[in-house]
Design a protein around this motif. Structure first.
Motif, short mmCIF file in Angstrom:
data_model
loop_
_atom_site.label_atom_id
_atom_site.label_comp_id
_atom_site.label_asym_id
_atom_site.label_seq_id
_atom_site.Cartn_x
_atom_site.Cartn_y
_atom_site.Cartn_z
N UNK A 166 0.87 -1.17 0.00
CA UNK A 166 0.00 0.00 0.00
C UNK A 166 0.91 1.22 0.00
N UNK A 167 1.07 1.83 -1.17
CA UNK A 167 2.08 2.87 -1.38
C UNK A 167 1.61 4.22 -0.87
N UNK A 168 0.36 4.60 -1.18
CA UNK A 168 -0.10 5.92 -0.76
C UNK A 168 -1.57 6.13 -0.99
N UNK A 169 -2.17 6.96 -0.13
CA UNK A 169 -3.58 7.34 -0.23
C UNK A 169 -3.64 8.87 -0.15
N UNK A 170 -4.51 9.48 -0.99
CA UNK A 170 -4.45 10.93 -1.15
C UNK A 170 -5.83 11.55 -1.38
N UNK A 171 -5.95 12.79 -0.93
CA UNK A 171 -7.01 13.69 -1.37
C UNK A 171 -6.50 14.45 -2.59
N UNK A 172 -7.29 14.49 -3.65
CA UNK A 172 -6.97 15.32 -4.81
C UNK A 172 -7.36 16.75 -4.47
N UNK A 173 -6.37 17.65 -4.40
CA UNK A 173 -6.64 19.02 -3.98
C UNK A 173 -7.47 19.79 -5.00
N UNK A 174 -7.52 19.33 -6.23
CA UNK A 174 -8.26 20.04 -7.26
C UNK A 174 -9.67 19.55 -7.47
N UNK A 175 -10.00 18.37 -6.90
CA UNK A 175 -11.32 17.77 -7.11
C UNK A 175 -11.82 17.25 -5.77
N UNK A 176 -12.75 17.94 -5.14
CA UNK A 176 -13.14 17.60 -3.75
C UNK A 176 -13.66 16.19 -3.57
N UNK A 177 -14.21 15.58 -4.60
CA UNK A 177 -14.79 14.26 -4.45
C UNK A 177 -13.96 13.16 -5.11
N UNK A 178 -12.66 13.42 -5.29
CA UNK A 178 -11.77 12.38 -5.82
C UNK A 178 -10.85 11.86 -4.71
N UNK A 179 -10.74 10.55 -4.67
CA UNK A 179 -9.79 9.84 -3.80
C UNK A 179 -8.83 9.08 -4.69
N UNK A 180 -7.53 9.24 -4.47
CA UNK A 180 -6.49 8.64 -5.31
C UNK A 180 -5.62 7.76 -4.42
N UNK A 181 -5.30 6.56 -4.91
CA UNK A 181 -4.36 5.75 -4.14
C UNK A 181 -3.54 4.86 -5.06
N UNK A 182 -2.44 4.39 -4.49
CA UNK A 182 -1.46 3.59 -5.21
C UNK A 182 -1.16 2.32 -4.42
N UNK A 183 -1.11 1.21 -5.13
CA UNK A 183 -0.64 -0.02 -4.50
C UNK A 183 0.24 -0.78 -5.48
N UNK A 184 1.11 -1.63 -4.93
CA UNK A 184 2.09 -2.30 -5.77
C UNK A 184 2.20 -3.77 -5.48
N UNK A 185 2.85 -4.48 -6.44
CA UNK A 185 2.97 -5.93 -6.40
C UNK A 185 4.32 -6.33 -6.99
N UNK A 186 4.85 -7.48 -6.59
CA UNK A 186 6.12 -7.93 -7.16
C UNK A 186 6.04 -8.29 -8.64
N UNK A 187 4.90 -8.82 -9.08
CA UNK A 187 4.71 -9.22 -10.47
C UNK A 187 3.23 -9.45 -10.71
N UNK A 188 2.87 -9.73 -11.96
CA UNK A 188 1.46 -9.89 -12.30
C UNK A 188 0.84 -11.13 -11.67
N UNK A 189 1.59 -12.20 -11.58
CA UNK A 189 1.05 -13.43 -10.98
C UNK A 189 0.73 -13.20 -9.50
N UNK A 190 1.66 -12.61 -8.77
CA UNK A 190 1.39 -12.36 -7.35
C UNK A 190 0.28 -11.33 -7.17
N UNK A 191 0.15 -10.39 -8.12
CA UNK A 191 -0.98 -9.46 -8.06
C UNK A 191 -2.30 -10.22 -8.07
#
Length: 233
Positions: free
Chosen positions: A44-69
């Protein structure tokens, strides 16, 4: 996630929420969906409020490879925590399908994050820029970024935190769609505050050098980390 490592496969997820529901989702996410995803092998890389769009939630997550994803997503979404809280989470959302599946533009251009989740404090701003490329530009664009655009950004005082291209491998978890038609180059920067961003956001000649490669105008999001985001400004 160990210090100095990065995720070779990354999801950039952008949700449109019902009015007034962003903080509801963030509270639920930060309480229930961080360690429980990490327990099944998701970064779980990051979770964010989009400062330009009040109703947008942005987040990032990562995986070692596609199979493990695929394996990790099955484990999480079939698991007890998501089953217990999915109705509450989904009730906040209008759309959750704006998802880019990415890989680092070069082997060392992913996120470099420490082993500990930092405490909330001087959060700063994360800038996420998405360039939608012309079909003929996609293959050669990463080299052009490194040799032409990145030096221009450096001269303007804009740090490059990470850069990614689309991962063209198969989405092994079709219950969560990704944007199959995307031809993108996505890069991230960080600034201590909005005033610093505004002083350094433009590099002379940059737009002119970039424009011939784009299918449409860039998407630039200024992101404010939530209290439990690992990635901070």
């Amino acid at each position: 996630m160990q210090s100095g490592t990065f995720s070779p496969v990354v999801e950039l997820r952008r949700y449109t929420l019902h009015p007034g529901q962003r903080d509801v989702l963030i509270t639920l996410f930060d309480r229930e969906f961080v360690e429980t995803q990490e327990a099944v092998g998701i970064d779980v890389i990051g979770q964010f409020r989009d400062l330009g769009v009040p109703d947008h939630f942005v987040w990032l997550r990562g995986f070692p490879d596609l199979r493990s994803r695929t394996e990790s997503l099955r484990a999480f979404y079939d698991g007890p925590v998501w089953q217990a809280h999915r109705s509450a989470a989904n009730a906040t959302m209008i759309d959750s399908d704006d998802v880019l599946l990415l890989r680092p533009a070069r082997p060392d251009s992913g996120f470099l994050l420490g082993p500990d989740r930092p405490a909330s404090g001087n959060d700063g701003i994360i800038m996420a820029t998405t360039w939608h490329l012309l079909p003929e530009a996609e293959a050669e664009f990463p080299e052009m970024f490194e040799t032409v655009l990145a030096p221009m950004l450096g001269d303007a005082g804009v740090p490059i935190l990470a850069s990614f291209v689309r991962e063209h491998g198969e989405n092994g978890f079709p219950a969560l769609p990704v944007r199959e038609d995307a031809r993108v180059f996505v890069w991230f920067s960080r600034f201590p505050d909005r005033a610093t961003y505004e002083r350094h956001a433009a590099a002379p000649g940059f737009a002119e050098a970039l424009r011939p490669h784009l299918a449409r105008p860039p998407e630039v999001a200024l992101l404010s980390p939530t209290a439990r985001s690992r990635l901070r400004g």
